[in-house]
Design an enzyme around this catalytic site. Structure first.
Site, PDB file in Angstrom:
ATOM      1  N   ARG A 185      65.361 -11.405  57.032  1.00 16.68           N
ATOM      2  CA  ARG A 185      66.385 -10.430  57.435  1.00 16.68           C
ATOM      3  C   ARG A 185      67.311 -11.033  58.486  1.00 16.68           C
ATOM      4  O   ARG A 185      68.453 -10.621  58.623  1.00 16.68           O
ATOM      5  CB  ARG A 185      65.727  -9.172  58.006  1.00 16.68           C
ATOM      6  CG  ARG A 185      64.922  -8.369  56.995  1.00 16.68           C
ATOM      7  CD  ARG A 185      64.575  -7.012  57.592  1.00 16.68           C
ATOM      8  NE  ARG A 185      63.497  -6.355  56.879  1.00 16.68           N
ATOM      9  CZ  ARG A 185      63.648  -5.595  55.798  1.00 16.68           C
ATOM     10  NH1 ARG A 185      64.837  -5.420  55.280  1.00 16.68           N
ATOM     11  NH2 ARG A 185      62.617  -5.014  55.227  1.00 16.68           N
TER      12      ARG A 185
ATOM     13  N   ASP B  76      71.837  -1.612  43.633  1.00 16.03           N
ATOM     14  CA  ASP B  76      71.342  -2.427  42.521  1.00 16.03           C
ATOM     15  C   ASP B  76      71.353  -1.536  41.272  1.00 16.03           C
ATOM     16  O   ASP B  76      72.364  -1.424  40.584  1.00 16.03           O
ATOM     17  CB  ASP B  76      69.947  -2.906  42.935  1.00 16.03           C
ATOM     18  CG  ASP B  76      69.313  -3.880  41.987  1.00 16.03           C
ATOM     19  OD1 ASP B  76      69.956  -4.269  41.017  1.00 16.03           O
ATOM     20  OD2 ASP B  76      68.137  -4.253  42.215  1.00 16.03           O
TER      21      ASP B  76
HETATM   22  P1  5GP Z   1      68.441   0.407  43.713  1.00 16.88           P
HETATM   23  O1  5GP Z   1      67.775   1.724  43.858  1.00 16.88           O
HETATM   24  O2  5GP Z   1      69.958   0.473  43.747  1.00 16.88           O
HETATM   25  O3  5GP Z   1      67.961  -0.338  42.493  1.00 16.88           O
HETATM   26  O4  5GP Z   1      67.951  -0.524  44.875  1.00 16.88           O
HETATM   27  C1  5GP Z   1      68.332  -0.372  46.146  1.00 16.88           C
HETATM   28  C2  5GP Z   1      67.368  -1.047  47.094  1.00 16.88           C
HETATM   29  O5  5GP Z   1      66.582  -2.085  46.462  1.00 16.88           O
HETATM   30  C3  5GP Z   1      68.172  -1.747  48.167  1.00 16.88           C
HETATM   31  O6  5GP Z   1      68.427  -0.887  49.247  1.00 16.88           O
HETATM   32  C4  5GP Z   1      67.266  -2.896  48.545  1.00 16.88           C
HETATM   33  O7  5GP Z   1      66.354  -2.472  49.515  1.00 16.88           O
HETATM   34  C5  5GP Z   1      66.509  -3.225  47.285  1.00 16.88           C
HETATM   35  N1  5GP Z   1      67.107  -4.363  46.551  1.00 16.88           N
HETATM   36  C6  5GP Z   1      67.799  -4.331  45.390  1.00 16.88           C
HETATM   37  N2  5GP Z   1      68.209  -5.541  45.039  1.00 16.88           N
HETATM   38  C7  5GP Z   1      67.783  -6.392  46.004  1.00 16.88           C
HETATM   39  C8  5GP Z   1      67.913  -7.808  46.217  1.00 16.88           C
HETATM   40  O8  5GP Z   1      68.514  -8.569  45.454  1.00 16.88           O
HETATM   41  N3  5GP Z   1      67.329  -8.303  47.342  1.00 16.88           N
HETATM   42  C9  5GP Z   1      66.660  -7.529  48.237  1.00 16.88           C
HETATM   43  N4  5GP Z   1      66.135  -8.124  49.290  1.00 16.88           N
HETATM   44  N5  5GP Z   1      66.512  -6.193  48.070  1.00 16.88           N
HETATM   45  C10 5GP Z   1      67.077  -5.633  46.969  1.00 16.88           C
END
Ligand code: 5GP
Length: 181
Positions: A169, A107
């Protein structure tokens, strides 16, 4: 909607189970080809990657070992906090091993940046990343995704390993919660 399907009411399918499985076959072939002649350690990021990891590893025709790492990256319900910590570490050393990190979604990229930095201090032979999903609009840091399933828009997705408050999940597809749109 039947009574037994009520638990998934309000979730719109974004990527179907069939699309996910077809993509996994493709990714498995690419990984098998790229690592031909080598041994691979797949590192799944818990909990979100557990289904993806289970399906993907069965399409890799190589000697592999599987390990898991728990990370927590949020406080909020649908927002990443940027504060990351390891909640459960690998069981085996990865020194001199080819590592393939298996993630559910990249993300902002902050989790992956932290993880790659951490793993690289353990002196692996190489590190690559395989992520089922990528949300490019949210990206804050550039981290490589060597193998990618699907790009998704800037919406909160659930299913196929991804949760909302621990739920969903077990959906076979990736969906969007309609009231979060
Ligand atoms: P980042 O550090 O890249 O922002 O986020 C990574 C983590 O955030 C992912 O491994 C996931 O656990 C969570 N995450 C980010 N976006 C989403 C989303 O749209 N849905 C869900 N369920 N988890 C997300």
């Amino acid at each position: 909607m039947t009574e037994s399907a009520k638990w998934r009411e309000g979730i719109r399918v974004l990527i179907s189970a069939e699309e996910i499985q077809a993509k996994i076959v493709e990714l498995g072939k690419a990984i098998t080809r790229d690592y031909a002649g080598s041994e691979l350690t797949m590192v799944g990021v818990l909990k979100g990657s557990f289904l993806f990891m289970a399906d993907l590893c069965r399409h890799i025709e190589l000697p592999i070992t599987c390990d898991f790492l728990g990370l927590s990256s949020y406080h909020g319900r649908t927002r990443t906090s940027g504060v990351i910590r390891i909640t459960s570490d690998l069981n085996q050393p990865v020194e001199d091993r080819h590592i393939l990190v298996v993630e559910d979604i990249v993300d902002t990229g902050l989790t992956m940046e932290y993880l790659l930095e951490n793993l690289s201090t353990r002196r692996p032979k190489s590190i690559k990343v395989c992520s089922l999903l990528h949300k490019p609009e949210q990206r804050l840091v550039e981290t490589p995704i060597d193998y990618l399933g699907f790009t998704v828009p800037n919406v909160f997705v659930v299913g196929y390993g991804l949760d909302y408050l621990g739920r969903y999940r077990n959906l076979r597809y990736v969906g969007v919660m309609e009231d979060a749109e």
